[in-house]
Design an enzyme around this catalytic site. Structure first.
Site, PDB file in Angstrom:
ATOM      1  N   SER A 131      39.291  34.791  34.960  1.00 30.21           N
ATOM      2  CA  SER A 131      37.880  35.002  34.633  1.00 30.21           C
ATOM      3  C   SER A 131      37.641  34.713  33.163  1.00 30.21           C
ATOM      4  CB  SER A 131      37.487  36.449  34.940  1.00 30.21           C
ATOM      5  OG  SER A 131      36.196  36.746  34.449  1.00 30.21           O
TER       6      SER A 131
ATOM      7  N   TYR B  81      38.043  45.842  34.762  1.00 29.74           N
ATOM      8  CA  TYR B  81      38.034  44.472  35.274  1.00 29.74           C
ATOM      9  C   TYR B  81      38.584  43.496  34.230  1.00 29.74           C
ATOM     10  CZ  TYR B  81      36.194  40.084  37.197  1.00 29.74           C
ATOM     11  OH  TYR B  81      36.060  38.808  37.681  1.00 29.74           O
TER      12      TYR B  81
END
Length: 681
Positions: free
Chosen positions: A558, A571
């Site tokens: 990501s 996250y």
């Protein structure tokens, strides 16, 4: 101008008969045999009636035949070729001559069996490869057996290579024996004829079913001898099969990378349990359709099922080396000046007593069909041994067909393989969003795909959408479970023979601030992404190293692995863990030819399982926009002002694995439409 195949009653009857016969594997094997019909049509040039023949073209399958798969020829011109036939030594020239008999444009390329259909004086002709018929055709004393079974209703034709001469022989036999309904072709199959399509079909089935009944009623009950190698129980058999399949696929890809297929049906396991299987396997297959796909003989492992795995692995390596030497010797014994180059010395079929059969090919369908053909061969051997003894055609004849110029020409006509042909990909989180798009893209580029997801129904839906002859399977897996990951990888191995390309995509996200993040939140994020990708990489790396064929591992990380955003600690930290796994594993696995790279997406809202499960609402709240506008919001904050879609991530995965970046490892590719704060430094 209307095609002569459109709406013609003879064509309609032929297609119905072909599909009916081809739908039953007792009648003929996949893509084996052919059927034809003759009928009158108007020549658009002269306006006069001409007799045409429609016949299944080269490479087609009876069970799925359409009008587009037919060759259309003028019967008068085809039969006129008898006057210029130069003899059996120049058979190959006759196939080129069929082009001069074609009626109109288009149509499938004529097969070598075209002459058989055209020269036989009957409106409808079938040529099939039924197991029971080939059992008679390959039995010692086959001619006498044929008379005993059929009297003079079905005649015997000694082995002759398919071609014009064989067509002349069958035509002459039919003309001299008006009572006959067909023939048994020595070493090969059957041919039947009739004045109507229904009569031809009935006669084909009469020959096949009569042979089946005769074998059942008169054959020895245990033609393969006593059981000497009982099969392992299901769990032990699958575990042993998975362990061996990885090694076998690597060995059988020595000359060209292969995909595998595993078969453990009762007829295969029974054959391998019996005392006579080594002798019979060594004799090889007989019907040309069989050995063109299975090679002249399989590799047979000569150890009992309960032998220690290390001992079996060492023996398999030695047997493979011997097989390659023997195959080269076979080629050199029979090759003549002008023979095609040897295509490869690896086996297409490997038989392991107590475990089953492993078949190999350039794609999943080819590997599966090779296995099906060897099952046909087992059935043929059983029938022949039940009545007499199995006597396939001579080795020299097998070579003449395997390395026939016409077969070589057929191979040259095949389309160029897709970039990921023969690659086996495992995609986690493959049931939706980025994972589903990636699975679809990899399959479109030729890969076999294992779609792994916690949601089995979602994974099965994607696999069904991909379809393509079993080239996609679904497995249910929670990537946080070591046992489930190991089971999923074993399923991939049993389906295709190994794993070459892994996409660590499974993920989830909980958007919370530091003070709101619970220990359970932290553990869940890290269990799924950090622990999960570690487990998947570790288990698939074991397979890739054992295969010795290199491989690719791609992490869908990501932008958040390098960019510090608000309310995202669990996250972002988990994604940073994944990003560093890429670097660590690239350094460690490079020695095995395994490349490890990452893709850093951002703002992939559309179709995303993560965003649909609450992450989207949370992110929208953080940024103060309506949830339905979140994709647009992400796009506007990028340099390119474009929304990132799952297909864009899939394209990056393909770019990393499709071959053009074969010397790239340890790289992270941003796919975020340009987020300057996430630029890699």
């Amino acid at each position: 101008m209307t095609s002569p195949s459109t709406g013609h009653p003879a064509v309609a009857a032929l297609l119905r008969r072909a599909r009916t016969l081809g739908a039953d594997p007792r009648n003929t094997n996949y893509a084996g045999g052919n059927a034809s019909a003759k009928g009158a049509a108007t020549d658009p040039v002269t306006g006069t009636a001409v007799e045409l023949m429609w016949v299944k073209g080269s490479g087609g399958d009876l069970g799925t035949l359409t009008a587009a798969g037919l060759s259309v020829l003028r019967v008068d011109r085809l039969r006129a070729l008898t006057a210029v036939f130069p003899g059996v030594e120049r058979e190959d020239e006759m196939v080129a001559a069929f082009d001069h008999c074609a009626f109109g444009k288009g149509g499938a390329a004529p097969s070598i069996d075209t002459a058989m259909h055209g020269l036989v004086d009957a409106l409808h002709v079938d040529h099939l490869h039924p197991d029971a018929g080939i059992a008679l055709a390959t039995a010692a004393g086959g001619e006498a057996l044929t008379r005993r079974v059929f009297g003079d209703r079905v005649l015997w034709v000694p082995w002759r290579r398919p071609g014009f001469r064989l067509g002349l022989d069958i035509a002459a036999l039919k003309d001299a024996n008006p009572q006959a309904i067909g023939v048994i072709l020595g070493g090969h199959g059957i041919t039947a004829w009739g004045d109507t399509s229904d009569e031809c079909e009935a006669r084909s089935l009469e020959i096949i079913r009569t042979a089946e009944r005769y074998i059942a009623e008169h054959g020895r009950p245990e033609p393969f001898g006593p059981v000497i190698h009982p099969s392992l129980d299901d769990a032990a058999r699958e575990a042993r099969a998975a362990a061996l399949f990885i090694l076998l696929r690597g060995l059988c890809s020595t000359d060209a990378r292969q995909v595998g297929h595993y078969t453990a049906t009762p007829e295969v396991l029974d054959f391998l349990s019996r005392a006579e299987h080594p002798r019979l396997a060594a004799l090889g297959t007989s019907c040309p359709d069989h050995f063109l796909r299975t090679k002249v003989a399989p590799l047979v492992v000569d150890l009992p099922p309960d032998a220690p795995l290390d001992q079996v692995i060492d023996r398999v390596r030695a047997l493979h080396a011997t097989y390659r030497e023997d195959y080269r010797a076979y080629y050199e014994r029979h090759a003549v000046p002008g023979s095609p180059a040897m295509r490869g010395a690896d086996p297409a079929i490997v038989l392991v007593p107590g475990v089953g059969m492993f078949s190999f090919g350039k794609d999943k369908q080819t590997a599966r069909v090779a296995g099906e053909f060897y099952v046909n061969a087992i059935n043929v051997m059983r029938g022949a041994e039940a009545l007499s003894s199995y006597r396939p055609i001579e080795e020299a004849e097998k070579f003449r067909i395997e390395y026939w110029d016409l077969e070589e020409a057929k191979l040259r006509r095949l389309p160029k393989p897709k970039p990921l042909a023969t690659r086996v990909a495992l995609v986690t989180g493959g049931g939706s969003g980025i994972g589903a798009a990636t699975a679809r893209r990899l399959a479109a580029e030729g890969a076999c795909v294992v779609i792994a997801d916690r949601d089995r129904a979602a994974a099965e839906k994607v696999a069904a959408e991909i379809g393509s002859s079993g080239a996609a399977i679904a497995v249910e897996v929670d990537v946080t479970s070591e046992d489930q990951v190991q089971s999923a990888v074993q399923s991939a191995v049993l389906a295709f023979g190994g794993v070459d390309l892994v996409v660590n995509n499974a993920g989830l996200s909980l958007s919370r601030s530091l003070l709101e993040t619970t220990l359970d939140d932290w553990d869940l994020q890290h269990d799924v992404m950090a622990r999960g990708s570690f487990l998947v990489s570790r288990e698939t790396a074991r397979v890739m190293i054992a295969q010795a064929m290199g491989g690719d591992i791609v992490y869908i990380s990501s932008k958040n692995s390098v960019f510090a955003g608000p309310d995202n600690v669990a996250y972002g930290a988990a994604k940073a863990d994944q990003a560093h796994q890429v670097r660590l594993l690239a350094a460690e696995l490079g020695a095995y030819g395994i490349r490890v790279n990452g893709v850093n997406p951002d703002g992939v809202v559309r179709g995303s399982g993560i965003f649909a499960s609450g992450w989207g609402a949370n992110r929208a709240a953080v940024y103060g926009v309506p949830e339905e506008k979140l994709g647009e919001y992400y796009a506007q904050r990028t340099l390119l002002k474009r929304e990132v879609l799952p297909e864009h991530i899939a394209a990056a995965v393909f770019a990393l694995t499709g071959g053009d970046l074969s010397l790239t490892t340890g790289l992270h590719v941003p796919v975020d439409a340009g987020v300057a704060a996430a630029f890699l430094r």
